[in-house]
Design an enzyme around this catalytic site. Structure first.
Site, PDB file in Angstrom:
ATOM      1  N   SER A 122      57.422  -6.130   5.508  1.00  0.00           N
ATOM      2  CA  SER A 122      58.178  -5.652   6.665  1.00  0.00           C
ATOM      3  C   SER A 122      57.307  -5.675   7.911  1.00  0.00           C
ATOM      4  O   SER A 122      56.293  -4.980   7.990  1.00  0.00           O
ATOM      5  CB  SER A 122      58.677  -4.233   6.420  1.00  0.00           C
ATOM      6  OG  SER A 122      59.295  -3.740   7.583  1.00  0.00           O
ATOM      7  N   HIS A 177      67.329  -7.303   9.024  1.00  0.00           N
ATOM      8  CA  HIS A 177      68.036  -6.084   8.611  1.00  0.00           C
ATOM      9  C   HIS A 177      68.474  -5.342   9.870  1.00  0.00           C
ATOM     10  O   HIS A 177      67.654  -4.756  10.576  1.00  0.00           O
ATOM     11  CB  HIS A 177      67.065  -5.245   7.767  1.00  0.00           C
ATOM     12  CG  HIS A 177      67.631  -3.963   7.257  1.00  0.00           C
ATOM     13  ND1 HIS A 177      66.869  -3.064   6.542  1.00  0.00           N
ATOM     14  CD2 HIS A 177      68.863  -3.408   7.348  1.00  0.00           C
ATOM     15  CE1 HIS A 177      67.608  -2.020   6.218  1.00  0.00           C
ATOM     16  NE2 HIS A 177      68.825  -2.198   6.712  1.00  0.00           N
ATOM     17  N   PHE A 206      62.235   4.973  10.004  1.00  0.00           N
ATOM     18  CA  PHE A 206      60.784   5.007  10.170  1.00  0.00           C
ATOM     19  C   PHE A 206      60.084   4.423   8.955  1.00  0.00           C
ATOM     20  O   PHE A 206      60.556   4.573   7.830  1.00  0.00           O
ATOM     21  CB  PHE A 206      60.302   6.445  10.393  1.00  0.00           C
ATOM     22  CG  PHE A 206      60.849   7.069  11.637  1.00  0.00           C
ATOM     23  CD1 PHE A 206      60.255   6.823  12.869  1.00  0.00           C
ATOM     24  CD2 PHE A 206      61.976   7.868  11.588  1.00  0.00           C
ATOM     25  CE1 PHE A 206      60.781   7.377  14.032  1.00  0.00           C
ATOM     26  CE2 PHE A 206      62.509   8.429  12.743  1.00  0.00           C
ATOM     27  CZ  PHE A 206      61.907   8.175  13.977  1.00  0.00           C
ATOM     28  N   MET A 220      69.814  -2.394  11.607  1.00  0.00           N
ATOM     29  CA  MET A 220      70.089  -0.957  11.533  1.00  0.00           C
ATOM     30  C   MET A 220      70.667  -0.558  12.883  1.00  0.00           C
ATOM     31  O   MET A 220      70.062   0.196  13.650  1.00  0.00           O
ATOM     32  CB  MET A 220      68.808  -0.184  11.237  1.00  0.00           C
ATOM     33  CG  MET A 220      68.136  -0.587   9.947  1.00  0.00           C
ATOM     34  SD  MET A 220      66.782   0.544   9.597  1.00  0.00           S
ATOM     35  CE  MET A 220      65.917  -0.378   8.336  1.00  0.00           C
ATOM     36  N   MET A 263      66.282  -1.974  14.991  1.00  0.00           N
ATOM     37  CA  MET A 263      66.823  -0.615  15.099  1.00  0.00           C
ATOM     38  C   MET A 263      67.229  -0.333  16.544  1.00  0.00           C
ATOM     39  O   MET A 263      66.512  -0.713  17.467  1.00  0.00           O
ATOM     40  CB  MET A 263      65.765   0.406  14.672  1.00  0.00           C
ATOM     41  CG  MET A 263      65.182   0.166  13.298  1.00  0.00           C
ATOM     42  SD  MET A 263      63.922   1.416  12.951  1.00  0.00           S
ATOM     43  CE  MET A 263      63.378   0.880  11.324  1.00  0.00           C
ATOM     44  N   HIS A 283      60.578  -9.594   6.420  1.00  0.00           N
ATOM     45  CA  HIS A 283      61.656  -8.613   6.589  1.00  0.00           C
ATOM     46  C   HIS A 283      61.547  -8.033   7.998  1.00  0.00           C
ATOM     47  O   HIS A 283      60.518  -7.469   8.372  1.00  0.00           O
ATOM     48  CB  HIS A 283      61.528  -7.500   5.544  1.00  0.00           C
ATOM     49  CG  HIS A 283      62.680  -6.552   5.537  1.00  0.00           C
ATOM     50  ND1 HIS A 283      63.862  -6.832   4.882  1.00  0.00           N
ATOM     51  CD2 HIS A 283      62.847  -5.329   6.123  1.00  0.00           C
ATOM     52  CE1 HIS A 283      64.708  -5.819   5.049  1.00  0.00           C
ATOM     53  NE2 HIS A 283      64.117  -4.897   5.801  1.00  0.00           N
ATOM     54  N   ASP A 307      64.299  -1.273  -0.144  1.00  0.00           N
ATOM     55  CA  ASP A 307      63.633  -1.143   1.150  1.00  0.00           C
ATOM     56  C   ASP A 307      63.213   0.301   1.378  1.00  0.00           C
ATOM     57  O   ASP A 307      64.056   1.178   1.546  1.00  0.00           O
ATOM     58  CB  ASP A 307      64.597  -1.603   2.257  1.00  0.00           C
ATOM     59  CG  ASP A 307      63.943  -1.626   3.639  1.00  0.00           C
ATOM     60  OD1 ASP A 307      62.746  -1.303   3.747  1.00  0.00           O
ATOM     61  OD2 ASP A 307      64.643  -1.976   4.606  1.00  0.00           O
ATOM     62  N   ASP A 311      63.166  -5.436  10.689  1.00  0.00           N
ATOM     63  CA  ASP A 311      64.032  -4.274  10.894  1.00  0.00           C
ATOM     64  C   ASP A 311      64.378  -4.134  12.368  1.00  0.00           C
ATOM     65  O   ASP A 311      63.517  -3.787  13.181  1.00  0.00           O
ATOM     66  CB  ASP A 311      63.323  -2.995  10.425  1.00  0.00           C
ATOM     67  CG  ASP A 311      63.212  -2.924   8.917  1.00  0.00           C
ATOM     68  OD1 ASP A 311      64.235  -3.082   8.242  1.00  0.00           O
ATOM     69  OD2 ASP A 311      62.091  -2.699   8.416  1.00  0.00           O
ATOM     70  N   MET A 333      68.552   1.263   0.343  1.00  0.00           N
ATOM     71  CA  MET A 333      67.515   2.004   1.062  1.00  0.00           C
ATOM     72  C   MET A 333      66.923   3.071   0.139  1.00  0.00           C
ATOM     73  O   MET A 333      67.652   3.911  -0.394  1.00  0.00           O
ATOM     74  CB  MET A 333      68.097   2.670   2.313  1.00  0.00           C
ATOM     75  CG  MET A 333      68.609   1.704   3.370  1.00  0.00           C
ATOM     76  SD  MET A 333      67.334   0.564   3.984  1.00  0.00           S
ATOM     77  CE  MET A 333      66.115   1.708   4.647  1.00  0.00           C
TER      78      MET A 333
END
Length: 220
Positions: free
Chosen positions: A8, A66, A143, A68, A37, A33, A175, A35, A137
């Site tokens: 990640s 991913h 975080f 979010m 957000m 990966h 994850d 993320d 998840m």
């Protein structure tokens, strides 16, 4: 064991991002990966389009993006244009999940759906076969560096059974809080893809940490 490992980038050193990307390129890891957000769906803001674009420029492995974020449908085209290979949306943030998954696949990307720790896998019963990856998840999203939720093992087994019964072949991704102490138990439970952030980039030798979590020997 045949499972995939996806470091990640959230845990990478953003002042030395190209260096960390090249470390992953040269390693035994399988995917990146990413993320994304928005500070609304989750309490953190990570990075957006310019950073994904910069990562894509240097990455030599597939991009597992991913989202979010709320209302992810707005950005399907944008992340496709940026080079996402897998695009994952949260069931909790998507009003019309079936339509969203179809739209992702229509762009030629693998469609992923993520479940927060409180969401049961049974919520996916009616879209079995419509997604290529399910991201469970194993921490509350937002975080890095959080403690692994032990209930995840049972959830993986439930998801594996549901896919089998539905004749579906989606990958199960985990994850959050994955590391040297639990990766093998997750694979034994039925996980196919392990996301590893802190346990990769906070290691003194990230390439060795990756080999450990891939079940490969590490040179002394």
């Amino acid at each position: 064991m045949g499972h995939l490992l996806a470091p990640s980038i959230l845990a990478a050193d953003f002042a030395n991002l190209q260096r960390d990307i090249e470390t992953v390129n040269a390693s035994d890891a399988d995917w990146f990966h990413l993320d994304v957000m928005d500070g609304v769906f989750v309490p953190n803001i990570s990075f957006g389009m310019p950073v994904v674009q910069a990562i894509a420029k240097h990455a030599q492995k597939p991009l597992d993006v991913h989202l979010m974020i709320v209302d992810p449908d707005r950005y399907i085209d944008a992340f496709h244009a940026l080079g996402a290979d897998v695009l994952t949306v949260h069931i909790e943030a998507t009003t019309h999940l079936h339509r969203t998954l179809q739209a992702i696949r229509a762009k030629g990307m693998k469609a992923g759906v993520a479940l927060n720790p409180h969401s049961p896998v049974s919520l996916l019963q009616d879209v079995i076969g419509e997604f290529d990856l399910v991201c469970l998840m194993s921490v509350n999203p937002g975080f890095g560096g959080q403690k692994f939720i032990e209930r995840t093992y049972q959830k993986v087994r439930e998801m594996r059974a549901m896919l089998y019964e539905g004749g579906a072949s989606a990958l199960i991704e985990i994850d959050g809080g994955v590391g040297a102490d639990n990766w093998a138990k997750l694979v034994d439970a039925g996980a196919d893809v392990l996301v590893a952030g802190s346990s990769t980039f906070n290691s003194p030798a990230p390439a060795d940490a990756i080999r450990v979590m891939k079940g490969l020997p590490v040179d002394a």
